[in-house]
Design a protein around this motif. Structure first.
Motif, mmCIF file in Angstrom:
data_model
loop_
_atom_site.group_PDB
_atom_site.id
_atom_site.type_symbol
_atom_site.label_atom_id
_atom_site.label_comp_id
_atom_site.label_asym_id
_atom_site.label_seq_id
_atom_site.Cartn_x
_atom_site.Cartn_y
_atom_site.Cartn_z
ATOM 1 N N ARG A 1 0.367 -1.134 -0.208
ATOM 2 C CA ARG A 1 0.028 0.138 0.038
ATOM 3 C C ARG A 1 0.860 0.710 -0.130
ATOM 4 O O ARG A 1 1.984 1.468 1.091
ATOM 5 C CB ARG A 1 -0.844 0.386 1.296
ATOM 6 C CG ARG A 1 -2.217 -0.777 1.211
ATOM 7 C CD ARG A 1 -2.890 -0.392 2.226
ATOM 8 N NE ARG A 1 -3.756 0.404 1.478
ATOM 9 C CZ ARG A 1 -5.102 0.206 1.180
ATOM 10 N NH1 ARG A 1 -5.154 -1.051 0.493
ATOM 11 N NH2 ARG A 1 -6.184 1.301 0.900
ATOM 12 N N TYR A 2 0.700 2.000 -0.894
ATOM 13 C CA TYR A 2 1.113 3.830 -0.868
ATOM 14 C C TYR A 2 0.446 4.637 0.125
ATOM 15 O O TYR A 2 -1.071 4.746 0.214
ATOM 16 C CB TYR A 2 1.157 4.061 -1.959
ATOM 17 C CG TYR A 2 1.838 3.734 -3.093
ATOM 18 C CD1 TYR A 2 3.236 4.207 -3.705
ATOM 19 C CD2 TYR A 2 1.109 2.239 -4.151
ATOM 20 C CE1 TYR A 2 4.132 2.787 -4.976
ATOM 21 C CE2 TYR A 2 2.311 1.830 -4.847
ATOM 22 C CZ TYR A 2 3.650 2.341 -5.315
ATOM 23 O OH TYR A 2 4.477 1.944 -6.345
ATOM 24 N N ARG A 3 1.597 5.205 1.318
ATOM 25 C CA ARG A 3 0.698 6.032 1.944
ATOM 26 C C ARG A 3 1.425 7.392 2.278
ATOM 27 O O ARG A 3 2.816 7.172 1.649
ATOM 28 C CB ARG A 3 0.672 5.257 3.749
ATOM 29 C CG ARG A 3 0.007 3.946 3.652
ATOM 30 C CD ARG A 3 0.430 3.844 4.774
ATOM 31 N NE ARG A 3 -0.770 1.675 5.207
ATOM 32 C CZ ARG A 3 -2.068 1.793 5.428
ATOM 33 N NH1 ARG A 3 -2.217 3.008 5.393
ATOM 34 N NH2 ARG A 3 -2.451 0.968 5.434
ATOM 35 N N VAL A 4 1.376 7.928 2.502
ATOM 36 C CA VAL A 4 2.038 9.112 2.773
ATOM 37 C C VAL A 4 3.112 9.262 3.701
ATOM 38 O O VAL A 4 3.199 7.949 4.597
ATOM 39 C CB VAL A 4 1.371 10.489 2.850
ATOM 40 C CG1 VAL A 4 2.077 11.610 3.401
ATOM 41 C CG2 VAL A 4 0.518 10.647 1.860
ATOM 42 N N SER A 5 4.165 9.687 3.443
ATOM 43 C CA SER A 5 6.321 9.247 4.036
ATOM 44 C C SER A 5 5.518 10.313 5.713
ATOM 45 O O SER A 5 6.416 9.266 6.521
ATOM 46 C CB SER A 5 6.708 9.377 3.288
ATOM 47 O OG SER A 5 7.124 9.052 2.183
ATOM 48 N N SER A 6 5.796 11.099 5.788
ATOM 49 C CA SER A 6 5.306 11.792 6.780
ATOM 50 C C SER A 6 4.279 12.669 7.489
ATOM 51 O O SER A 6 3.456 12.770 6.298
ATOM 52 C CB SER A 6 7.053 12.548 6.841
ATOM 53 O OG SER A 6 6.217 13.970 6.419
ATOM 54 N N PRO A 7 4.061 12.658 8.182
ATOM 55 C CA PRO A 7 2.840 13.746 9.011
ATOM 56 C C PRO A 7 2.717 14.766 8.414
ATOM 57 O O PRO A 7 1.677 15.754 8.297
ATOM 58 C CB PRO A 7 2.406 13.748 10.038
ATOM 59 C CG PRO A 7 3.284 12.523 10.775
ATOM 60 C CD PRO A 7 4.151 12.356 9.607
ATOM 61 N N GLN A 8 4.183 15.896 8.122
ATOM 62 C CA GLN A 8 4.644 17.092 7.675
ATOM 63 C C GLN A 8 3.919 17.338 6.514
ATOM 64 O O GLN A 8 3.097 18.458 6.366
ATOM 65 C CB GLN A 8 5.762 17.434 7.495
ATOM 66 C CG GLN A 8 6.276 17.835 8.962
ATOM 67 C CD GLN A 8 6.534 16.736 10.004
ATOM 68 O OE1 GLN A 8 6.271 15.088 9.346
ATOM 69 N NE2 GLN A 8 7.901 16.401 11.024
ATOM 70 N N ILE A 9 4.044 16.549 5.029
ATOM 71 C CA ILE A 9 4.099 16.328 4.092
ATOM 72 C C ILE A 9 2.541 16.275 3.824
ATOM 73 O O ILE A 9 1.506 17.030 3.201
ATOM 74 C CB ILE A 9 4.703 15.045 3.386
ATOM 75 C CG1 ILE A 9 6.172 15.021 3.521
ATOM 76 C CG2 ILE A 9 4.018 15.087 1.885
ATOM 77 C CD1 ILE A 9 6.913 13.978 2.353
ATOM 78 N N GLU A 10 1.630 15.814 4.862
ATOM 79 C CA GLU A 10 0.047 15.449 4.763
ATOM 80 C C GLU A 10 -0.493 16.840 5.175
ATOM 81 O O GLU A 10 -1.093 16.916 4.440
ATOM 82 C CB GLU A 10 -0.096 14.252 5.838
ATOM 83 C CG GLU A 10 -0.786 14.074 5.743
ATOM 84 C CD GLU A 10 -1.895 12.210 6.234
ATOM 85 O OE1 GLU A 10 -0.601 11.561 6.730
ATOM 86 O OE2 GLU A 10 -2.585 12.708 6.955
ATOM 87 N N ARG A 11 0.095 17.014 6.323
ATOM 88 C CA ARG A 11 -0.327 18.553 6.526
ATOM 89 C C ARG A 11 -0.116 19.501 5.229
ATOM 90 O O ARG A 11 -1.187 20.190 5.020
ATOM 91 C CB ARG A 11 0.334 19.149 7.510
ATOM 92 C CG ARG A 11 -0.381 19.357 9.024
ATOM 93 C CD ARG A 11 -0.214 20.608 10.258
ATOM 94 N NE ARG A 11 1.414 20.362 10.020
ATOM 95 C CZ ARG A 11 1.839 18.983 10.758
ATOM 96 N NH1 ARG A 11 1.264 18.033 11.428
ATOM 97 N NH2 ARG A 11 3.429 19.259 11.453
#
Lengths: 221, 856
Positions: free
Chosen positions: B487-497
């Protein structure tokens, strides 16, 4: 390459965005911003690492052309704090190896303050605030001082010329105010600011292989 | 259906046939597109289907929810709270209907009109808003539990999809309604909507999708795009035809003194004020926000006593002010509201009696849409008064009148594969719970825009978000998405924000808030405009003259200026190009005028100007191309008049300049408008008929165009949006501190760094493709060139600028330039010019003469 006399010394302005001081055999550049591509990549924004190589080849060309014995970076050597594993260290180390005999002086800039000092292995003479030589002050911020001439960087000076029909043409430049000479940024992924010269100032724009002085102009903010 | 029909009866209404048709179709589980002019009950046709469905189900169900709990609370006509039903949120019917609207400004009104039947029928439904305007508290509450019906924008939907819990919340969704689909179609926000719908359909295969649209030239296609690839069973349902439109034009009394170009046409302010006076309430539409500011000022100057009776409205004015203007418009308080497209959608303002179109509408669809904003009384005629801002617009109005008669309505071409939007969507989906590659690819391909997405393109996009570039290239330390257990997920909460901050395909670049010293928000303005001002400079905004105090944190602080006049800002909103239909009609009109046939008042009024054109140069007939040549201080000016509209001219001009610059080193500047092209050369340039023939050739057209896209600024400009949408350029929100300073870089810098080091980057490829397909309208351009190649060429040497040439000459905004000069030669030439100008300025100053020329 363009020769000017200023502050009682002879200087050569190079299109590769460097300033050469022949009497001292010293090459001055500003704002390399090493590590900027990796800083972006870590934040999920892809920037090719070749941008670093491009900055280094610019330095190679300048050093070869002038035969300088000393390289001075006038601040913002590094863009931001990076961990020890970062690719940029390897590249810089390799580069330093090819220029082993060169004396390397760095004056810290605002970015360097948060980025921290480069590894000691690079053998850098590091000055936190400024470095003075023959009554000429080498520092990051282009500020005018009462009794000495200043060579600086920081603002990434650029100039916009308007062609027939107001078509803008942007280019990096050297900006010489009475006693302050500001150098263009040598880093490849840095961008230009904009200078607003007065009629007393001198502006030298950089192309790929030529530096041209513009007639006195006034650009209001 | 009974309660619904009763409700209609109570109100003294009768359902339209098309409304019943939509209700039946909805009940049968179908999807479709409803097209009708505004003000004919499109909203109710799609809204009452789901309502009736719930009523049916509620009757069958044991009464879990007691309807009698819902009090019929007396609610004012326009309450602005996000939720206004009496039922408690927690007890309301779970999420069922998603309503997507293109305009934030429309959303509040939509909530109100959806609530009307909900209240009257006393059903336990909640209807809420979720747009960028909604407070964080409400948004958080909605993340815990969605209302029964949610009204939102494409961006906000995308944002919702970036939260993992939404898949559960959306399980109960029955129907998505896309309002004003014609506005979204053909834009990247439209593509964003398509991707969002693809996701919702996958979560719920039974989902019904209904679109609402104004009349378009390609309705079937519009419907197919909305339904997604391979969905063929959707219905196209037509509402009543638009009522009769009566078009009249204000004709300047003295055409010889009316400007040949510009955007004011001051002579008509007085007659316009009289026309406004004659109607109860007028909506005055302009094409640009600057014109709104200018005309508001002009009207106030003409009628100082109207200061409290006229208002202005455009997309950059603060939301609260806009709401206030709208509320008072609805109450019939205004004599006139000067506005842009910001008011040509959606809600109807009953008191509007008359619509004024200032300047050319540039297209028949837009003219009809705007005309439809007036005359809501039954049987009333839509009246639209056209006001030219320069002489040739009279011809455009005449053409528009003919177009209205024939009802030839323009099509909107949907976008194909905008990879920047896909890049953004991939990160959104990854944030919203992650994805598995094959499954997502199938879902993406079910969106119309990506139905033909190639495997290699998909692989590149996937590589781009995981590795930064194609798999063959190393982008060390790069991570936006990471692959874990398939599964592909966003690497870090910062990038997500950061990604959530950046979602939205049209959030405009570099916009600043304008605030008074006390913090009161006036609206937004472009950073590029503010950056040219110094503290203390005055500018006009929202109808007032303001003084810039200081700029901080993406906010321009201002105070009322003591001066009477200020600079009028330029907003970068694109100018509408003349549509193909109108271009053709214009050519026909000139063709007739050439032999002395003038149809209609507008054309007759233009007669003196056309005769002047004939005297000084020539009026081209439809099978010839007029080329004028004039020399001025600036250099050699060549004017070509294909009458094909601005976009096509931009392409043709770039092509000609490129082909010319290949001959010898020179720099050519290009200006275009809807009628023609100007080529201005830095050195003497003589062109004979044979030379023009070689410029007009269709040979190597594609290759030449590609080359000039690469060499000119076009791709670079196009890349600005792409860089932002794909998340390269982190744009700070107005009023917020800029995103981390050390992550600031301009799209230009990215363009350069990719050009130098990653030429295979498909986003670069996309910017070139967009220039060719969208900006230059390649197909239309090829057709135009074919016409030029066949046409007779008429070369005329003019002593002075002809009426056709003058507007091009006076155009301030140079479209682009092509150069084959060496860098040094060019800089030296400009430096000399700079010196000459400085000397001249000095001389002029010494003589004590003013160097400024009074301009209209």
């Amino acid at each position: 390459m363009l020769r000017i006399d200023w502050a009682g010394e002879e200087w050569l302005l190079l299109a590769g965005r460097g300033l050469y001081w022949p009497r001292r055999e010293m090459l001055l550049v500003a704002d390399t911003h090493f590590g900027k591509p990796s800083t972006f990549r870590r934040a999920g924004i892809p920037v090719p690492e070749e941008a670093t190589d491009a900055t280094l080849s610019r330095l190679d060309a300048l050093l070869t052309r002038t035969g300088a014995r000393t390289l001075v970076v006038l601040g913002d050597l590094l863009h931001a704090a990076l961990d020890d594993e970062d690719v940029v260290w390897r590249r810089l180390a390799d580069w330093r190896d090819t220029w082993r005999a060169l004396a390397w002086v760095v004056v810290a800039g605002n970015h360097d303050r948060s980025a921290g000092r480069p590894p000691t292995a690079f053998d850098i003479e590091y000055h936190d605030r400024y470095f003075e030589l023959d009554g000429i002050r080498l520092q990051h911020h282009p500020a005018s001082l009462p009794d000495c001439a200043v060579v600086a960087g920081h603002v990434h000076p650029g100039f916009v010329l308007y062609d027939v029909g107001q078509t803008p043409m942007r280019m990096p430049c050297f900006h010489l105010q009475r006693d302050v000479l500001t150098l263009p940024a040598v880093g490849a992924f840095t961008g230009n600011g904009r200078v607003r010269p007065t009629l007393e100032d001198r502006v030298f724009v950089c192309g790929d292989d030529e530096v041209i002085e513009l007639p006195p102009v006034e650009r209001k903010r | 259906m009974k309660p619904i029909l009763d409700w209609y009866e109570q109100r003294g209404w009768k359902p339209f046939a098309f409304q019943r048709q939509v209700w039946r179709a909805y009940r049968a589980g179908r999807s479709g597109l409803v097209h009708a002019p505004t003000g004919f009950g499109k909203t109710l046709s799609v809204w009452l289907g789901p309502v009736a469905e719930w009523l049916r189900e509620a009757r069958k169900r044991p009464r879990a929810t007691s309807l009698s709990d819902v009090s019929g609370d007396p609610v004012g006509p326009r309450r602005s709270r996000a939720s206004s039903t009496a039922v408690a949120r927690d007890e309301a019917v779970p999420f069922r209907v998603l309503w997507i609207t293109p305009l934030r400004a429309l959303a509040t009104d939509t909530v109100q009109s959806l609530l009307a039947p909900v209240r009257d029928l006393q059903i336990p439904w909640t209807v809420e808003l979720r747009t960028g305007d909604v407070t964080a508290t409400v948004r958080r509450r909605q993340r815990d539990r969605l209302p029964t019906a949610l009204v939102t924008t494409p961006e906000s939907l995308s944002l919702l999809l970036s939260y993992p819990e939404m898949q559960t919340h959306f399980r109960t969704l029955r129907c998505v309604i896309v309002d004003e689909w014609h506005e979204l179609l053909g834009t990247k926000r439209g593509t964003q909507t398509e991707l969002g719908l693809a996701r919702l359909r996958k979560w719920n295969p039974e989902l019904r999708v209904w679109g609402l649209s104004a009349t378009l030239g390609n309705l079937r296609e519009a419907c197919d795009v909305l339904m997604g690839a391979g969905q063929r069973s959707a219905l196209l349902i037509a509402g009543p035809r638009q009522k009769k439109i009566q078009l009249s034009t204000l004709i300047p009394e003295d055409i010889s003194r009316f400007p040949w170009s510009g955007h004011l046409g001051r002579q008509l302010v007085k007659p316009l004020a009289e026309a406004i006076d004659a109607a109860r309430t007028t909506l005055l539409f302009t094409n640009t926000r600057s014109q709104v500011e200018l005309w508001y000022q002009a009207l106030i100057a003409e009628r100082p006593d109207w200061i409290d009776k006229i208002a202005l409205h455009h997309g950059s004015i603060g939301r609260e002010t806009r709401r206030e203007v709208e509320a008072r418009l609805d109450a019939g308080d205004w004599k006139c509201v000067v506005c842009t497209s910001s008011l040509d959608l959606g809600v109807d303002f009953a008191p509007v009696e008359q619509v004024v179109q200032l300047g050319s509408p540039k297209g028949i669809a837009r003219l009809m849409q705007r005309a439809g904003r007036s005359g809501h009384q039954p049987g009333a005629i839509s009246r639209i008064v056209c006001v030219p801002t320069h002489s040739l617009e009279l011809a455009e109005f005449a053409a528009a009148r003919e177009g209205l008669r024939r009802r030839t309505i323009e099509a909107r071409t949907p976008l194909e594969k905008p990879l920047d939007v896909l890049v953004q969507h991939l990160v959104t989906v990854a944030a919203g719970g992650g994805f598995e590659e094959r499954a997502l690819l199938a879902e993406i391909r079910s969106a119309w825009a990506f139905r033909d997405l190639g495997d290699h393109e998909w692989q590149w996009v996937l590589d781009f978000v995981t590795r930064g570039g194609s798999a063959l290239r190393a982008y060390p330390q790069y991570a936006r998405l990471t692959l874990e257990d398939g599964r592909y997920r966003v690497s870090s909460p910062q990038i997500e924000r950061a990604h959530r901050m950046n979602i939205g395909t049209i959030t405009s670049e570099g916009v600043m808030n304008v605030r008074m010293g006390n913090g009161h928000l006036l609206g937004t303005i472009e950073e590029s405009f503010i950056s040219r001002l110094t503290n203390g400079d005055c500018f006009t905004f929202a109808g007032r003259v303001l003084e810039l105090v200081r700029v901080r944190d993406m906010t321009a602080y201002v105070r009322p200026a003591r001066k009477q006049r200020g600079i009028v800002p330029r907003w970068n909103g694109g100018r509408f190009p003349l549509s193909t239909h109108l271009s053709e009609l214009m050519r026909a009109l000139l063709d007739a005028a050439r032999v002395g046939r003038y149809h209609g008042r507008e054309a007759r009024a233009l007669r003196p100007l056309i005769e002047l054109q004939a005297k000084w140069s020539r009026v081209p007939c439809s099978d010839e191309i007029l080329i004028e040549h004039t020399t001025t201080q600036e250099g050699d000016h060549w004017f070509v008049f294909p009458f094909e509209g601005r976009l096509v001219h931009e392409g043709l001009a770039a092509l000609f300049a490129h082909r010319l610059a290949r001959l010898r080193p020179m720099t050519i500047h290009v200006v275009v408008n809807d009628y023609g092209i100007e080529l201005l050369c830095s050195s003497p340039l003589e062109l004979r008929e044979a030379d023009w023939r070689t410029l007009f050739t269709e040979r190597r057209l594609t290759e030449d165009l590609l080359e000039c896209v690469n060499e000119t600024q076009m791709a670079r400009r196009q890349f600005r949006d792409i860089a932002r949408i794909a998340g390269l350029v982190v744009s700070g929100f107005p009023g917020e501190r800029r995103a981390a300073r050390h992550l600031q870089a301009s799209s230009e810098l990215f363009f350069d760094v990719f050009t130098d080091f990653d030429p295979g980057n498909l986003l670069m490829d996309q910017s070139r493709r967009e220039v060719l397909d969208r900006q230059l309208e390649f197909r239309r351009l090829a057709t135009a060139l074919e016409r030029l190649e066949r046409a007779r060429l008429v070369l005329v040497e003019t002593e002075r600028l002809s009426p056709l040439a003058f507007p091009l000459y006076a155009e301030q905004l140079r479209a682009q330039h092509v150069t084959s000069e060496k860098w040094g030669d060019r800089v030296r030439r400009m430096a000399e010019q700079l010196e000459r100008t400085a000397l001249q300025a000095k001389r002029v100053r010494r003589k004590g003469r003013s160097a400024t020329v009074a301009a209209d």
